[in-house]
Design a protein around this motif. Structure first.
Motif, PDB file in Angstrom:
ATOM      1  N   LEU B   2      24.884  40.534  69.193  1.00 42.80           N
ATOM      2  CA  LEU B   2      26.075  41.295  68.356  1.00 42.80           C
ATOM      3  C   LEU B   2      27.177  40.729  68.643  1.00 42.80           C
ATOM      4  O   LEU B   2      27.590  40.625  69.811  1.00 42.80           O
ATOM      5  CB  LEU B   2      25.920  42.712  68.759  1.00 42.80           C
ATOM      6  CG  LEU B   2      26.803  43.743  68.228  1.00 42.80           C
ATOM      7  CD1 LEU B   2      26.569  43.872  66.668  1.00 42.80           C
ATOM      8  CD2 LEU B   2      26.540  44.959  68.975  1.00 42.80           C
ATOM      9  N   LYS B   3      28.180  40.706  67.789  1.00 46.01           N
ATOM     10  CA  LYS B   3      29.432  39.951  67.607  1.00 46.01           C
ATOM     11  C   LYS B   3      30.279  41.019  66.989  1.00 46.01           C
ATOM     12  O   LYS B   3      29.942  41.494  65.873  1.00 46.01           O
ATOM     13  CB  LYS B   3      29.747  38.758  67.172  1.00 46.01           C
ATOM     14  CG  LYS B   3      28.941  37.466  67.862  1.00 46.01           C
ATOM     15  CD  LYS B   3      29.271  36.364  67.302  1.00 46.01           C
ATOM     16  CE  LYS B   3      28.444  35.057  68.140  1.00 46.01           C
ATOM     17  NZ  LYS B   3      28.405  35.271  69.399  1.00 46.01           N
ATOM     18  N   VAL B   4      31.515  41.432  67.632  1.00 47.96           N
ATOM     19  CA  VAL B   4      32.523  42.251  67.052  1.00 47.96           C
ATOM     20  C   VAL B   4      33.891  41.455  66.880  1.00 47.96           C
ATOM     21  O   VAL B   4      34.280  41.017  68.014  1.00 47.96           O
ATOM     22  CB  VAL B   4      32.725  43.444  68.096  1.00 47.96           C
ATOM     23  CG1 VAL B   4      33.760  44.450  67.464  1.00 47.96           C
ATOM     24  CG2 VAL B   4      31.376  44.269  68.204  1.00 47.96           C
ATOM     25  N   GLU B   5      34.382  41.661  65.775  1.00 47.27           N
ATOM     26  CA  GLU B   5      35.526  40.807  65.425  1.00 47.27           C
ATOM     27  C   GLU B   5      36.721  42.140  64.655  1.00 47.27           C
ATOM     28  O   GLU B   5      36.316  42.823  63.962  1.00 47.27           O
ATOM     29  CB  GLU B   5      35.519  39.921  64.434  1.00 47.27           C
ATOM     30  CG  GLU B   5      34.722  38.604  64.647  1.00 47.27           C
ATOM     31  CD  GLU B   5      34.737  37.633  63.710  1.00 47.27           C
ATOM     32  OE1 GLU B   5      33.997  36.582  64.038  1.00 47.27           O
ATOM     33  OE2 GLU B   5      35.125  37.966  62.530  1.00 47.27           O
ATOM     34  N   GLN B   6      37.817  41.893  65.429  1.00 44.38           N
ATOM     35  CA  GLN B   6      38.890  42.696  64.778  1.00 44.38           C
ATOM     36  C   GLN B   6      40.060  41.949  64.181  1.00 44.38           C
ATOM     37  O   GLN B   6      40.250  40.684  64.498  1.00 44.38           O
ATOM     38  CB  GLN B   6      39.590  43.599  66.063  1.00 44.38           C
ATOM     39  CG  GLN B   6      38.843  44.659  66.673  1.00 44.38           C
ATOM     40  CD  GLN B   6      39.467  45.627  67.794  1.00 44.38           C
ATOM     41  OE1 GLN B   6      38.904  45.283  68.847  1.00 44.38           O
ATOM     42  NE2 GLN B   6      40.776  45.921  67.530  1.00 44.38           N
ATOM     43  N   ASN B   7      40.623  42.699  63.360  1.00 47.64           N
ATOM     44  CA  ASN B   7      41.950  42.083  62.762  1.00 47.64           C
ATOM     45  C   ASN B   7      42.845  43.179  62.183  1.00 47.64           C
ATOM     46  O   ASN B   7      42.410  44.132  61.797  1.00 47.64           O
ATOM     47  CB  ASN B   7      41.635  40.971  61.685  1.00 47.64           C
ATOM     48  CG  ASN B   7      40.852  41.611  60.284  1.00 47.64           C
ATOM     49  OD1 ASN B   7      41.641  42.275  59.468  1.00 47.64           O
ATOM     50  ND2 ASN B   7      39.666  41.780  60.352  1.00 47.64           N
ATOM     51  N   PRO B   8      43.996  42.903  62.288  1.00 50.85           N
ATOM     52  CA  PRO B   8      44.698  41.631  63.041  1.00 50.85           C
ATOM     53  C   PRO B   8      44.559  41.755  64.306  1.00 50.85           C
ATOM     54  O   PRO B   8      44.366  42.581  65.064  1.00 50.85           O
ATOM     55  CB  PRO B   8      46.103  41.952  62.238  1.00 50.85           C
ATOM     56  CG  PRO B   8      46.315  43.424  62.405  1.00 50.85           C
ATOM     57  CD  PRO B   8      44.854  43.799  61.890  1.00 50.85           C
ATOM     58  N   ASN B  24      34.815  44.498  62.511  1.00 50.25           N
ATOM     59  CA  ASN B  24      33.520  43.839  61.690  1.00 50.25           C
ATOM     60  C   ASN B  24      32.685  43.745  62.687  1.00 50.25           C
ATOM     61  O   ASN B  24      32.702  43.198  63.795  1.00 50.25           O
ATOM     62  CB  ASN B  24      33.785  42.833  60.826  1.00 50.25           C
ATOM     63  CG  ASN B  24      34.622  43.033  59.593  1.00 50.25           C
ATOM     64  OD1 ASN B  24      35.802  42.876  59.796  1.00 50.25           O
ATOM     65  ND2 ASN B  24      34.046  43.237  58.531  1.00 50.25           N
ATOM     66  N   PHE B  25      31.163  44.185  62.490  1.00 45.83           N
ATOM     67  CA  PHE B  25      30.219  43.843  63.646  1.00 45.83           C
ATOM     68  C   PHE B  25      29.187  43.255  63.009  1.00 45.83           C
ATOM     69  O   PHE B  25      28.714  43.543  61.697  1.00 45.83           O
ATOM     70  CB  PHE B  25      29.807  45.043  64.178  1.00 45.83           C
ATOM     71  CG  PHE B  25      29.681  46.438  63.657  1.00 45.83           C
ATOM     72  CD1 PHE B  25      30.832  47.142  63.182  1.00 45.83           C
ATOM     73  CD2 PHE B  25      28.563  46.709  63.083  1.00 45.83           C
ATOM     74  CE1 PHE B  25      30.671  48.241  62.405  1.00 45.83           C
ATOM     75  CE2 PHE B  25      28.323  47.984  62.173  1.00 45.83           C
ATOM     76  CZ  PHE B  25      29.541  48.676  62.159  1.00 45.83           C
ATOM     77  N   SER B  26      28.469  42.243  63.795  1.00 43.67           N
ATOM     78  CA  SER B  26      27.721  41.314  63.093  1.00 43.67           C
ATOM     79  C   SER B  26      26.101  41.963  62.725  1.00 43.67           C
ATOM     80  O   SER B  26      25.799  41.495  61.838  1.00 43.67           O
ATOM     81  CB  SER B  26      27.568  40.136  64.107  1.00 43.67           C
ATOM     82  OG  SER B  26      27.080  40.408  65.186  1.00 43.67           O
TER      83      SER B  26
END
Lengths: 114, 111
Positions: B2-8, B24-26
């Motif tokens: 599992l990967k988690v991305e934030q923006n900005p 967003n999570f994968s």
């Protein structure tokens, strides 16, 4: 009701030394997880203890080890310290199987390796 | 994994303005957390979102979860300086019983 407590607050060690960090979970909690947070990054999971056993482990070398005591408190040990081990170490507690989803974090221990 | 991305990663905003942080999570996750962290401090729990469509609000912050889109948002309404901090989302990995954190969003609210 005491929350999650950690000791010490700050620690300065030299490369190659060993360090022990301590965590007492929130009252009523029996599961302790440890996280490493390097400067400017999100916390990374190290391992989790429940019933005095390591239940899960993240991508950390064997230099990182832990222990949980019958009173649910926990220790994190790091051997042969490297400069890259400098970070904020966070302990989180929860109650296994209780249906509660809260993960309560302690104040952290700031480790500096020189 | 599992990967988690934030923006900005960094958000500078004026007091009184609205903005949204995206997470967003994968892979599918049924538990999403939002935390606040002040400089040199620990993580303060803001929200735990447990189901698709969940929405929670506390003061000027509102969080939502769309598990189908693998997206959570943290909306800030009429920002005030006291909201300046780093905000992390974290997705629960049920297979390994651990939180996977995003990279964090540093929010700076200017007067």
């Amino acid at each position: 009701d005491a929350g999650v407590t950690q000791s010490p607050t700050h620690l300065i060690k030299t490369r190659g030394q060993q360090v022990t960090l301590r965590c007492s979970p929130k009252s009523g909690h029996d599961t302790v997880s440890w996280y490493q947070q390097a400067l400017g990054q999100g916390p990374q999971f190290i391992f989790q203890y429940y019933e005095e056993e390591e239940r899960q482990r993240g991508n950390f070398p064997d230099r990182f080890s832990g222990h949980q005591f019958p009173n649910y408190s926990s220790e994190l040990n790091v051997n042969a310290l490297l400069l890259g081990d400098s970070a904020l170490y966070l302990c989180a507690s929860t109650s296994w199987g209780s249906g509660s989803y809260e993960q309560y974090f302690g104040p952290g221990t700031r480790l500096t390796v020189t | 994994e599992l990967k988690v991305e934030q923006n900005p990663l960094f958000l500078s905003m004026q007091e009184g303005k609205n903005y949204t942080i995206y997470c967003n999570f994968s892979t599918t996750s049924d538990r999403l957390y939002w935390y606040r962290q002040d400089p040199g401090k620990s993580l303060e729990s803001l929200f735990v979102l447990l189901s698709n469509g969940a929405v929670k609000q506390e003061g000027r912050l509102m969080a939502s979860l769309d598990t189908k889109a693998r997206l959570s948002t943290l909306h800030i309404t009429a920002a005030v300086h006291d909201l300046s901090a780093t905000y992390f989302c974290a997705s629960w990995d049920g297979a390994t019983n651990k939180l996977i954190f995003g990279t964090g969003t540093l929010l700076a609210v200017q007067p």
